[in-house]
Design a protein around this motif. Structure first.
Motif, short mmCIF file in Angstrom:
data_model
loop_
_atom_site.label_atom_id
_atom_site.label_comp_id
_atom_site.label_asym_id
_atom_site.label_seq_id
_atom_site.Cartn_x
_atom_site.Cartn_y
_atom_site.Cartn_z
N VAL A 8 0.83 -1.20 0.00
CA VAL A 8 0.00 0.00 0.00
C VAL A 8 0.87 1.25 0.00
O VAL A 8 2.04 1.21 0.36
CB VAL A 8 -0.95 0.03 1.22
N ASP A 9 0.25 2.35 -0.39
CA ASP A 9 0.92 3.65 -0.29
C ASP A 9 0.44 4.39 0.95
O ASP A 9 1.23 4.91 1.71
CB ASP A 9 0.68 4.47 -1.56
N ASP A 10 -0.87 4.41 1.16
CA ASP A 10 -1.45 5.09 2.32
C ASP A 10 -1.76 4.05 3.39
O ASP A 10 -2.88 3.53 3.49
CB ASP A 10 -2.71 5.86 1.90
N ARG A 72 3.76 0.78 -9.03
CA ARG A 72 2.42 0.39 -9.48
C ARG A 72 2.57 -0.33 -10.82
O ARG A 72 3.15 0.21 -11.75
CB ARG A 72 1.51 1.61 -9.62
N PRO A 75 -3.25 -0.01 -13.56
CA PRO A 75 -4.10 1.08 -13.09
C PRO A 75 -4.56 0.84 -11.64
O PRO A 75 -4.72 -0.30 -11.22
CB PRO A 75 -5.29 1.06 -14.05
N GLU A 76 -4.75 1.93 -10.91
CA GLU A 76 -5.15 1.81 -9.50
C GLU A 76 -6.47 1.07 -9.34
O GLU A 76 -6.64 0.28 -8.43
CB GLU A 76 -5.26 3.19 -8.85
N SER A 77 -7.40 1.30 -10.21
CA SER A 77 -8.71 0.64 -10.13
C SER A 77 -8.85 -0.40 -11.22
O SER A 77 -9.79 -0.37 -12.02
CB SER A 77 -9.82 1.69 -10.21
N ARG A 125 -14.93 -1.64 -3.62
CA ARG A 125 -13.58 -1.15 -3.93
C ARG A 125 -13.21 -0.20 -2.80
O ARG A 125 -13.90 0.76 -2.52
CB ARG A 125 -13.53 -0.44 -5.27
N GLU A 128 -7.04 2.76 -2.45
CA GLU A 128 -6.01 2.33 -3.38
C GLU A 128 -6.50 1.30 -4.39
O GLU A 128 -5.73 0.55 -4.96
CB GLU A 128 -4.76 1.83 -2.63
N GLY A 129 -7.82 1.22 -4.57
CA GLY A 129 -8.38 0.35 -5.60
C GLY A 129 -8.55 -1.10 -5.21
O GLY A 129 -9.00 -1.90 -6.04
#
Length: 139
Positions: A8-10, A72, A75-77, A125, A128-129
């Motif tokens: 994860v980023d967040d 990444r 795509p995020e989603s 969802r 971060e997707g």
């Protein structure tokens, strides 16, 4: 299975999301150094790990990489049919209440259905997707 890793980023947003879903915090630590780098194949690694557990003891590990920075790969989603690990499914009770709670926590509803009158399913969802599926056994 012991756990599933989600990079994860967040970290705080993802931790809050899974805690709201009903997982419990087992631990949090920062790891780094040559031994960790050798284990995972990333030299000069530094990461913060959060370990969570479902009520039945299954683990979800969230990792925030500080060095090297996470990459990444799509795509995020990404849609559920994208190659690779695409969702985590949890068995829940009172699925409608859980979905409602998660929507208030920022999740987006992808879809819902009843499966053969034995399961009610919902796909959400999250941050971060990530796709989280919920299943409630009806019979």
């Amino acid at each position: 299975m012991d756990n599933v890793l989600v990079v994860v980023d967040d970290l705080e947003a993802m931790k809050a999301f899974f805690l709201e879903l009903g997982l419990t915090l087992e631990g949090e630590a920062t790891v780094e150094g040559p031994a960790v780098g050798a284990l995972i194949g990333l030299p000069e690694v530094k990461a913060t790990l959060v370990t969570l557990r479902t009520p039945d003891g299954q683990g979800v590990e969230l990792d925030k990489f500080h060095t090297p920075v996470a990459v990444r790969s799509g795509p995020e989603s990404a849609p559920v049919n994208a190659l690779g690990l695409r969702r985590i499914m949890f068995e829940v009770e009172e699925i409608d209440a859980v979905v409602s709670r998660m929507l208030k926590h920022g999740a987006d509803l992808i879809g819902e259905m009843n499966y053969d009158d034995t399961y009610q399913l919902a796909y959400l969802r999250g941050p971060e997707g990530i796709i989280v599926a919920l299943a409630e056994q009806l019979k």
